[in-house]
Design a protein around this motif. Structure first.
Motif, PDB file in Angstrom:
ATOM      1  N   GLY A  43       0.837  -1.193   0.000  1.00 21.78           N
ATOM      2  CA  GLY A  43       0.000   0.000   0.000  1.00 21.78           C
ATOM      3  C   GLY A  43       0.876   1.248   0.000  1.00 21.78           C
ATOM      4  N   LEU A  44       0.229   2.400   0.063  1.00 24.58           N
ATOM      5  CA  LEU A  44       0.967   3.659   0.087  1.00 24.58           C
ATOM      6  C   LEU A  44       1.424   3.975   1.505  1.00 24.58           C
ATOM      7  CD1 LEU A  44      -0.679   3.887  -2.623  1.00 24.58           C
ATOM      8  CD2 LEU A  44      -0.651   6.359  -2.232  1.00 24.58           C
ATOM      9  N   LEU A  88       7.404   4.045  -6.403  1.00 23.20           N
ATOM     10  CA  LEU A  88       6.420   4.907  -7.049  1.00 23.20           C
ATOM     11  C   LEU A  88       6.015   5.986  -6.050  1.00 23.20           C
ATOM     12  CD1 LEU A  88       4.730   5.173  -9.656  1.00 23.20           C
ATOM     13  CD2 LEU A  88       3.075   3.604  -8.632  1.00 23.20           C
ATOM     14  N   PHE A  90       3.670   9.389  -5.061  1.00 21.39           N
ATOM     15  CA  PHE A  90       2.416  10.080  -5.342  1.00 21.39           C
ATOM     16  C   PHE A  90       2.340  11.375  -4.554  1.00 21.39           C
ATOM     17  CE2 PHE A  90       0.058   7.050  -7.829  1.00 21.39           C
ATOM     18  CZ  PHE A  90       0.571   5.812  -7.469  1.00 21.39           C
ATOM     19  N   LYS A 106      -0.825  11.207 -10.742  1.00 21.14           N
ATOM     20  CA  LYS A 106      -0.750   9.912 -11.418  1.00 21.14           C
ATOM     21  C   LYS A 106       0.451   9.089 -10.985  1.00 21.14           C
ATOM     22  CE  LYS A 106      -3.405  11.193 -15.501  1.00 21.14           C
ATOM     23  NZ  LYS A 106      -3.479  11.177 -16.984  1.00 21.14           N
ATOM     24  N   ARG A 109       7.516   7.227 -11.179  1.00 19.76           N
ATOM     25  CA  ARG A 109       8.363   6.091 -10.812  1.00 19.76           C
ATOM     26  C   ARG A 109       9.807   6.573 -10.712  1.00 19.76           C
ATOM     27  NH1 ARG A 109       7.505   1.220 -10.054  1.00 19.76           N
ATOM     28  NH2 ARG A 109       5.434   1.293 -11.005  1.00 19.76           N
TER      29      ARG A 109
ATOM     30  N   TYR B  35      -9.822   2.643  -2.823  1.00 22.01           N
ATOM     31  CA  TYR B  35      -9.242   3.040  -4.092  1.00 22.01           C
ATOM     32  C   TYR B  35      -9.020   1.802  -4.943  1.00 22.01           C
ATOM     33  CZ  TYR B  35      -8.029   7.500  -1.880  1.00 22.01           C
ATOM     34  OH  TYR B  35      -8.064   8.716  -1.235  1.00 22.01           O
ATOM     35  N   GLN B  37      -6.505   0.490  -8.045  1.00 21.35           N
ATOM     36  CA  GLN B  37      -5.236   0.841  -8.675  1.00 21.35           C
ATOM     37  C   GLN B  37      -4.744  -0.317  -9.511  1.00 21.35           C
ATOM     38  OE1 GLN B  37      -1.744   0.961  -6.195  1.00 21.35           O
ATOM     39  NE2 GLN B  37      -0.757   2.546  -7.438  1.00 21.35           N
ATOM     40  N   GLY B  40       1.123  -0.257 -10.554  1.00 22.41           N
ATOM     41  CA  GLY B  40       2.019   0.821 -10.954  1.00 22.41           C
ATOM     42  C   GLY B  40       1.344   2.014 -11.587  1.00 22.41           C
ATOM     43  N   MET B  41       0.039   2.068 -11.470  1.00 21.81           N
ATOM     44  CA  MET B  41      -0.706   3.155 -12.126  1.00 21.81           C
ATOM     45  C   MET B  41      -1.334   4.076 -11.080  1.00 21.81           C
ATOM     46  SD  MET B  41      -0.134   2.441 -15.271  1.00 21.81           S
ATOM     47  CE  MET B  41      -1.361   3.287 -16.266  1.00 21.81           C
ATOM     48  N   GLU B  42      -2.141   5.020 -11.547  1.00 24.70           N
ATOM     49  CA  GLU B  42      -2.738   5.995 -10.646  1.00 24.70           C
ATOM     50  C   GLU B  42      -3.834   5.370  -9.799  1.00 24.70           C
ATOM     51  OE1 GLU B  42      -4.578   7.757 -14.555  1.00 24.70           O
ATOM     52  OE2 GLU B  42      -5.230   8.955 -12.849  1.00 24.70           O
ATOM     53  N   LEU B  43      -4.187   6.073  -8.726  1.00 19.45           N
ATOM     54  CA  LEU B  43      -5.254   5.628  -7.838  1.00 19.45           C
ATOM     55  C   LEU B  43      -6.583   6.250  -8.285  1.00 19.45           C
ATOM     56  CD1 LEU B  43      -2.570   5.821  -5.973  1.00 19.45           C
ATOM     57  CD2 LEU B  43      -4.167   5.537  -4.119  1.00 19.45           C
ATOM     58  N   LEU B  45     -10.411   6.832  -6.692  1.00 18.65           N
ATOM     59  CA  LEU B  45     -11.291   6.743  -5.528  1.00 18.65           C
ATOM     60  C   LEU B  45     -12.635   6.169  -5.952  1.00 18.65           C
ATOM     61  CD1 LEU B  45     -11.755   7.525  -2.521  1.00 18.65           C
ATOM     62  CD2 LEU B  45     -12.645   9.707  -3.367  1.00 18.65           C
ATOM     63  N   GLN B  88      -5.862  -3.951  -8.226  1.00 17.07           N
ATOM     64  CA  GLN B  88      -5.541  -3.914  -6.804  1.00 17.07           C
ATOM     65  C   GLN B  88      -6.495  -2.940  -6.127  1.00 17.07           C
ATOM     66  OE1 GLN B  88      -1.686  -4.058  -4.170  1.00 17.07           O
ATOM     67  NE2 GLN B  88      -1.682  -2.112  -5.242  1.00 17.07           N
ATOM     68  N   LEU B  90      -7.159  -0.787  -2.664  1.00 16.64           N
ATOM     69  CA  LEU B  90      -6.503  -0.236  -1.477  1.00 16.64           C
ATOM     70  C   LEU B  90      -7.528   0.430  -0.576  1.00 16.64           C
ATOM     71  CD1 LEU B  90      -3.407   1.445  -3.161  1.00 16.64           C
ATOM     72  CD2 LEU B  90      -3.398  -0.638  -1.814  1.00 16.64           C
ATOM     73  N   TYR B 106      -3.984   6.913   6.019  1.00 17.67           N
ATOM     74  CA  TYR B 106      -3.131   5.749   6.166  1.00 17.67           C
ATOM     75  C   TYR B 106      -3.717   4.608   5.344  1.00 17.67           C
ATOM     76  CZ  TYR B 106      -1.038   8.365   9.947  1.00 17.67           C
ATOM     77  OH  TYR B 106      -0.402   9.337  10.670  1.00 17.67           O
ATOM     78  N   PHE B 107      -2.835   3.895   4.643  1.00 18.86           N
ATOM     79  CA  PHE B 107      -3.282   2.874   3.711  1.00 18.86           C
ATOM     80  C   PHE B 107      -3.013   1.471   4.239  1.00 18.86           C
ATOM     81  CE2 PHE B 107      -4.503   4.959  -0.256  1.00 18.86           C
ATOM     82  CZ  PHE B 107      -4.132   6.259   0.019  1.00 18.86           C
ATOM     83  N   GLY B 108      -3.911   0.564   3.870  1.00 17.60           N
ATOM     84  CA  GLY B 108      -3.682  -0.852   4.097  1.00 17.60           C
ATOM     85  C   GLY B 108      -2.777  -1.424   3.018  1.00 17.60           C
ATOM     86  N   PRO B 109      -2.440  -2.718   3.122  1.00 18.27           N
ATOM     87  CA  PRO B 109      -1.494  -3.330   2.192  1.00 18.27           C
ATOM     88  C   PRO B 109      -2.097  -3.666   0.835  1.00 18.27           C
ATOM     89  CG  PRO B 109      -2.231  -4.941   3.773  1.00 18.27           C
ATOM     90  CD  PRO B 109      -2.817  -3.636   4.203  1.00 18.27           C
ATOM     91  N   ARG B 112      -5.050  -7.867  -4.043  1.00 16.68           N
ATOM     92  CA  ARG B 112      -4.893  -8.073  -5.491  1.00 16.68           C
ATOM     93  C   ARG B 112      -5.962  -9.056  -5.947  1.00 16.68           C
ATOM     94  NH1 ARG B 112      -0.881  -6.309  -8.512  1.00 16.68           N
ATOM     95  NH2 ARG B 112       0.928  -5.355  -7.524  1.00 16.68           N
TER      96      ARG B 112
END
Lengths: 114, 116
Positions: A43-44, A88, A90, A106, A109, B35, B37, B40-43, B45, B88, B90, B106-109, B112
């Motif tokens: 995650g982030l 990555l 953000f 977006k 990387r 979210y 995702q 490797g791309m944008e999130l 909502l 994925q 999130l 705060y984000f979870g893991p 997938r």
């Protein structure tokens, strides 16, 4: 409506060199600005944020970011890059008035080469 | 790392199945988010909640639904999974105590999901 631009999809830097990851924003009023990092299959993770006060914000892992109101920018920087910084990144923004979710860029990387 | 949990971490499922992705946090945060995702791309909502019995749709049109019956729990349900749902997912949470709008998410893991 608020928006975030990360103009570079990819940034390459040699280990030990300084790094910059760019972020510009558009928001009504004053912004709250955030940087997050995402490692593969994770995650982030929160790095740092600007709320008010000093324009230079220091965060985790030696990263810092400078809020520039005139240029509407919040670039992420580190004086000396590590291979382990490859990830990555953000940028995100929220106006300081109103109760709205974060708007994310977006992503950029970062690849640090040994 | 924040105390926010997602299960399962990985899920492979057939088209048409109903699935629920779980998200829970132990921090007492009133705001929670989902979210989507691609790797490797944008999130994007898809849903958020500002408290119990409060849910809102996000920017991305989604065929999923959410519920918020308890503060700590914010599950996401797909009634009929399709290959286009492969991604994925999130979950995140934040706390409104302190400076309104300045709170950290705060984000979870992540989960997938692969729909065959």
């Amino acid at each position: 409506a608020q928006s975030v631009a990360q103009p570079e999809d990819q940034v390459n830097v040699a280990e030990g060199n300084p790094l910059t990851v760019k972020c510009t924003y558009s928001v009504s009023g004053n912004p709250y600005l955030f940087w997050y990092v995402q490692y593969p299959n994770r995650g982030l993770q929160f790095l740092l944020k600007y709320i008010t006060g000093d324009n230079l914000v220091k965060g985790s892992y030696g990263f810092e970011a400078e809020f520039n109101k005139s240029q509407t920018s919040f670039h992420l920087k580190k004086p000396s890059a590590l291979v382990s910084d490859s990830a990555l990144y953000f940028c995100a923004v929220r106006p300081n008035s109103g109760n709205t979710p974060l708007v994310f860029g977006k992503g950029t990387r970062l690849s640090v080469i040994a | 790392e924040a105390d926010i949990y997602q299960t399962p971490r990985y899920l492979v499922i057939g088209t048409g199945k109903k699935i629920t992705l779980e998200c829970s946090q132990t921090m007492g945060h009133d705001k929670m988010y989902w979210y989507q995702q691609d790797p490797g791309m944008e999130l994007h909502l898809i849903h958020y909640s500002y408290g119990v019995n409060s849910t809102e749709k996000g920017d991305l049109s989604s065929e999923s639904t959410v519920s918020r019956i308890r503060t700590e729990h914010f599950p996401l349900t797909l009634e009929s999974a399709r290959p286009s749902h492969t991604s994925q997912y999130l979950c995140a949470s934040s706390d409104t105590t302190g400076l309104q709008g300045g709170e950290t998410q705060y984000f979870g893991p992540g989960t997938r999901l692969l729909v065959l």
